[in-house]
Design a protein around this motif. Structure first.
Motif, PDB file in Angstrom:
ATOM      1  N   ARG A 117       0.848  -1.209   0.000  1.00 11.36           N
ATOM      2  CA  ARG A 117       0.000   0.000   0.000  1.00 11.36           C
ATOM      3  C   ARG A 117       0.879   1.254   0.000  1.00 11.36           C
ATOM      4  NH1 ARG A 117      -2.763   3.120   4.176  1.00 11.36           N
ATOM      5  NH2 ARG A 117      -2.081   1.705   5.824  1.00 11.36           N
ATOM      6  N   PHE A 118       1.915   1.236   0.804  1.00  9.07           N
ATOM      7  CA  PHE A 118       2.854   2.353   0.868  1.00  9.07           C
ATOM      8  C   PHE A 118       3.555   2.533  -0.483  1.00  9.07           C
ATOM      9  CE2 PHE A 118       7.177   3.883   2.402  1.00  9.07           C
ATOM     10  CZ  PHE A 118       6.779   5.190   2.583  1.00  9.07           C
ATOM     11  N   TYR A 119       4.002   1.435  -1.041  1.00  8.07           N
ATOM     12  CA  TYR A 119       4.662   1.462  -2.359  1.00  8.07           C
ATOM     13  C   TYR A 119       3.726   2.081  -3.408  1.00  8.07           C
ATOM     14  CZ  TYR A 119       6.179  -0.476  -6.855  1.00  8.07           C
ATOM     15  OH  TYR A 119       6.539  -0.634  -8.176  1.00  8.07           O
ATOM     16  N   ASP A 120       2.480   1.639  -3.429  1.00 10.04           N
ATOM     17  CA  ASP A 120       1.516   2.155  -4.413  1.00 10.04           C
ATOM     18  C   ASP A 120       1.325   3.662  -4.257  1.00 10.04           C
ATOM     19  OD1 ASP A 120       1.161  -0.338  -5.506  1.00 10.04           O
ATOM     20  OD2 ASP A 120      -0.662  -0.796  -4.362  1.00 10.04           O
ATOM     21  N   TYR A 121       1.302   4.110  -3.007  1.00 12.03           N
ATOM     22  CA  TYR A 121       1.161   5.554  -2.752  1.00 12.03           C
ATOM     23  C   TYR A 121       2.353   6.306  -3.347  1.00 12.03           C
ATOM     24  CZ  TYR A 121       1.289  10.000  -0.326  1.00 12.03           C
ATOM     25  OH  TYR A 121       1.374  11.348  -0.047  1.00 12.03           O
ATOM     26  N   LEU A 122       3.561   5.797  -3.093  1.00 13.12           N
ATOM     27  CA  LEU A 122       4.768   6.469  -3.590  1.00 13.12           C
ATOM     28  C   LEU A 122       4.779   6.523  -5.118  1.00 13.12           C
ATOM     29  CD1 LEU A 122       7.401   4.832  -1.208  1.00 13.12           C
ATOM     30  CD2 LEU A 122       6.361   7.102  -0.989  1.00 13.12           C
ATOM     31  N   ILE A 123       4.415   5.412  -5.733  1.00 10.49           N
ATOM     32  CA  ILE A 123       4.396   5.373  -7.205  1.00 10.49           C
ATOM     33  C   ILE A 123       3.388   6.386  -7.739  1.00 10.49           C
ATOM     34  CG2 ILE A 123       3.832   3.936  -9.213  1.00 10.49           C
ATOM     35  CD1 ILE A 123       6.553   3.264  -7.907  1.00 10.49           C
ATOM     36  N   SER A 124       2.246   6.504  -7.069  1.00 13.96           N
ATOM     37  CA  SER A 124       1.214   7.461  -7.512  1.00 13.96           C
ATOM     38  C   SER A 124       1.707   8.899  -7.419  1.00 13.96           C
ATOM     39  CB  SER A 124      -0.070   7.282  -6.695  1.00 13.96           C
ATOM     40  OG  SER A 124       0.069   7.869  -5.411  1.00 13.96           O
ATOM     41  N   LYS A 125       2.692   9.131  -6.574  1.00 12.26           N
ATOM     42  CA  LYS A 125       3.264  10.479  -6.402  1.00 12.26           C
ATOM     43  C   LYS A 125       4.557  10.656  -7.197  1.00 12.26           C
ATOM     44  CE  LYS A 125       0.147  11.809  -3.465  1.00 12.26           C
ATOM     45  NZ  LYS A 125      -0.855  12.815  -3.887  1.00 12.26           N
ATOM     46  N   ASN A 126       4.876   9.681  -8.031  1.00 11.55           N
ATOM     47  CA  ASN A 126       6.103   9.729  -8.846  1.00 11.55           C
ATOM     48  C   ASN A 126       7.377   9.805  -8.003  1.00 11.55           C
ATOM     49  OD1 ASN A 126       4.858   9.584 -11.429  1.00 11.55           O
ATOM     50  ND2 ASN A 126       4.239  11.727 -11.184  1.00 11.55           N
TER      51      ASN A 126
END
Ligand SMILES: [Mg+2]
Length: 218
Positions: A117-126
Motif C-alpha cells: 500500500r505504501f509502495y503504491d502511494y509512492l508510485i502514484s506520487k512519482n
C-alpha cells in the motif's frame, strides 16, 4: 549479515506475553509457548494492524513534505516488501541456510500488504523506489521476479550484496549504498525496514520500522 538469531523468538514471546525482561532472567519462556505467541501475533491480525498504523503515519508524513524529481524511498526486502512468515513457520521457526537459499530461489514470497500500500502511494506520487537488500547477487533474478510478481513492478534499482560485502554489518553495507545513491543525485526522503540496521547511519530520511518477531540480523 545473514546470521539469524533464534533467541529472538524467546525475546518476542516474552514481549508478546507481557513479561518483563528482568523476570525472564530467572524464567525463560518455554520454546513451544514462544512459537505459539509469535504465531498468534502474525495470524491474529495484530501484525497487520501494527503495520497499517505505521504505514498510515508514513503516508501522512510524506504527504506533507516537498517532493523533488529525485526524491526516493529505500525499501528493504525480507520482512519489509516480502514476507517469509509462512516459510519460516513451515520449518518450525528456525533458520537452515540451505533451505533459506532454496526458498529465495523459488521466488514465492508474498508481498506484505501494508508495505505494498505504501509502495503504491509512492508510485502514484512519482517518487522513486529503490530496493536495498542484504540478499546476495546469486538470487538477483529470483528476487527481481518475485518483487515484480507481487506488484512491485516499478523501481529504479535493486541493490544486493556482492560476495565481498556479505560479511559487512548490515548497517555499514546499507549506509554505504545510500551514500552512493545520494552521490548519484537522489534525495532519500525515507527508508523502510524491519531491522535496526536498515535504518541506521546517514541519509535515511524518515525512518519507517516495521515489526519483526521472526529473527534478528547483526
Ligand atoms: Mg528485512
Amino acid at each position: 549479515m545473514k546470521k539469524i538469531f533464534f533467541v529472538c523468538l524467546i525475546c518476542a514471546a516474552v514481549s508478546l506475553t507481557g513479561c518483563s525482561i528482568n523476570s525472564s532472567l530467572n524464567r525463560i519462556a518455554n520454546l513451544s509457548v514462544a512459537k505459539n505467541a509469535v504465531q498468534n501475533y502474525y495470524e491474529s491480525g495484530e501484525y497487520d494492524r501494527e503495520c497499517a498504523k505505521i504505514i498510515d503515519e508514513a503516508i501522512e508524513h510524506i504527504s506533507k513534505i516537498k517532493i523533488d524529481p529525485k526524491s526516493a524511498v529505500v525499501f528493504d526486502i525480507d520482512e519489509t516488501a516480502l514476507s517469509n512468515y509462512q516459510y519460516t513457520k513451515s520449518i518450525g521457526f528456525g533458520y537452515i541456510p540451505k533451505l533459506w537459499d532454496e526458498w529465495m530461489h523459488e521466488g514465492r514470497a508474498p508481498a506484505i500488504k501494508e508495505t505494498k500500500r505504501f509502495y503504491d502511494y509512492l508510485i502514484s506520487k512519482n517518487i522513486h523506489v529503490i530496493f536495498l537488500t542484504g540478499r546476495d547477487e546469486s538470487v538477483r533474478e529470483a528476487t527481481r521476479e518475485n518483487l515484480i510478481e507481487q506488484g512491485y513492478a516499478k523501481f529504479d534499482t535493486l541493490i544486493m550484496c556482492s560476495k565481498n560485502e556479505l560479511q559487512l554489518p548490515s548497517a555499514q553495507f546499507k549506509t554505504t549504498k545510500r551514500n552512493e545513491l545520494v552521490a548519484r543525485g537522489y534525495e532519500i526522503i525515507a527508508c523502510i525496514g524491519d531491522q535496526a540496521g536498515d535504518l541506521a547511519g546517514g541519509n535515511t530520511g524518515y525512518k519507517i520500522k516495521l515489526p519483526d518477531y521472526l529473527y534478528l540480523l547483526d
